[in-house]
Design a protein around this motif. Sequence first.
Motif, PDB file in Angstrom:
ATOM      1  N   UNK A  52     153.036  61.451  18.294  1.00  0.00           N
ATOM      2  CA  UNK A  52     153.199  61.079  17.045  1.00  0.00           C
ATOM      3  C   UNK A  52     153.940  59.804  16.537  1.00  0.00           C
ATOM      4  N   UNK A  53     154.442  59.245  17.721  1.00  0.00           N
ATOM      5  CA  UNK A  53     155.214  58.007  17.713  1.00  0.00           C
ATOM      6  C   UNK A  53     154.618  56.866  16.664  1.00  0.00           C
ATOM      7  N   UNK A  54     155.428  56.379  15.814  1.00  0.00           N
ATOM      8  CA  UNK A  54     155.124  55.439  14.849  1.00  0.00           C
ATOM      9  C   UNK A  54     156.229  54.157  14.902  1.00  0.00           C
ATOM     10  N   UNK A  55     155.639  52.957  14.447  1.00  0.00           N
ATOM     11  CA  UNK A  55     156.606  51.889  14.354  1.00  0.00           C
ATOM     12  C   UNK A  55     156.612  51.494  13.136  1.00  0.00           C
ATOM     13  N   UNK A  56     157.728  50.498  12.434  1.00  0.00           N
ATOM     14  CA  UNK A  56     158.018  50.099  11.492  1.00  0.00           C
ATOM     15  C   UNK A  56     157.874  48.496  11.414  1.00  0.00           C
ATOM     16  N   UNK A  57     156.929  48.096  10.684  1.00  0.00           N
ATOM     17  CA  UNK A  57     156.862  46.641  10.712  1.00  0.00           C
ATOM     18  C   UNK A  57     157.097  45.999   9.231  1.00  0.00           C
ATOM     19  N   UNK A  58     157.837  45.120   9.296  1.00  0.00           N
ATOM     20  CA  UNK A  58     158.137  44.255   8.072  1.00  0.00           C
ATOM     21  C   UNK A  58     157.467  43.020   8.036  1.00  0.00           C
ATOM     22  N   UNK A  59     156.201  42.794   7.361  1.00  0.00           N
ATOM     23  CA  UNK A  59     155.351  41.708   7.429  1.00  0.00           C
ATOM     24  C   UNK A  59     155.874  40.582   7.057  1.00  0.00           C
ATOM     25  N   UNK A  76     159.046  39.849   6.791  1.00  0.00           N
ATOM     26  CA  UNK A  76     160.482  39.522   7.332  1.00  0.00           C
ATOM     27  C   UNK A  76     160.094  39.389   8.880  1.00  0.00           C
ATOM     28  N   UNK A  77     159.013  39.529   9.260  1.00  0.00           N
ATOM     29  CA  UNK A  77     158.689  39.265  10.808  1.00  0.00           C
ATOM     30  C   UNK A  77     159.336  40.046  11.645  1.00  0.00           C
ATOM     31  N   UNK A  78     159.587  41.346  11.367  1.00  0.00           N
ATOM     32  CA  UNK A  78     160.526  42.340  11.932  1.00  0.00           C
ATOM     33  C   UNK A  78     159.459  43.378  12.557  1.00  0.00           C
ATOM     34  N   UNK A  79     159.690  43.807  13.809  1.00  0.00           N
ATOM     35  CA  UNK A  79     159.108  45.113  14.154  1.00  0.00           C
ATOM     36  C   UNK A  79     160.367  45.976  14.793  1.00  0.00           C
ATOM     37  N   UNK A  80     160.424  47.548  14.331  1.00  0.00           N
ATOM     38  CA  UNK A  80     161.112  48.268  15.116  1.00  0.00           C
ATOM     39  C   UNK A  80     160.296  49.228  15.787  1.00  0.00           C
ATOM     40  N   UNK A  81     160.253  49.239  17.158  1.00  0.00           N
ATOM     41  CA  UNK A  81     159.166  49.784  17.728  1.00  0.00           C
ATOM     42  C   UNK A  81     159.542  50.835  18.667  1.00  0.00           C
TER      43      UNK A  81
END
Length: 258
Positions: free
Chosen positions: A119-126, A128-133
């Motif tokens: 159930x891993x998820x990642x957080x993408x800020x479209x 701001x071009x940021x991905x917390x993976x």
Amino acid sequence: MSAMLKVLQLPVLDDNYIYLIHDPASGATAVVDPALADPVQDALNRHGWQLTYIFNTHHHSDHTGGNLTLKQRTGCKIIASRDDKARIPGLDTGVQDGDTLLLGEHPVEIMATPGHTLHHIVYYFPHDNLLFCGDTLFAMGCGRLFEGSARQMWESLQKIKRLPPQTQIYCAHEYTQANARFALSVDPLNPALQQRAEETVRLRGKHLPTVPSDLQTELATNPFLRESDPALQASIGLSGKPQVEVFTHLRQLKDAFV
Ligand code: ZN
Ligand code: FE
């Protein structure tokens, strides 16, 4: 137009990174994967920020260890996969693939990336071009397969591959130097990789972080995103094989690599 987000990087434990994301316009602040509460609390105090959210990528204790203490002290809301209710301490809001949250006025897209855990998820800020993976994609590496299959992890990485190349990649561990050694063993003739490996040694020699990187750099140097590259395929004896097969073999080689 909303103002730039501020991202603070806190090195904790042996090789974890905790990230604080602050929106100056609204005052909203999120912390990604708080392994510990105290370093987060200190950073909040130092900057005069109030914690709005905890964003957990997955349930492992080096990503959730600070959840309950921070929630108790700040009243923040804890966000994580709705499918991991039983394993995320203090979960308030369960999210799933395709959901969008807001940090102030900054959209945050949830992408499901099973592989390291189911159930891993990642957080993408479209905007701001940021991905917390979390533990899905690392600098020149990818997460170990504790719960998911190689095919699931490969599919998760395909989603990340499709993001804009300028996306900043904020992963949860400083594994870069060991990853570079493995990458060179399977992709030895790649000049971009050779250069990045040297730069990594230089930075780590000074105890400087090698994270974040950007997607363009990962696409050029990370073997787990280069499973379709002919030279890499040839070097591991899998020329012309299906990408998922090449990826699976790479992951097995990495697990056995010392
Ligand atoms: Zn983990
Ligand atoms: Fe981890």
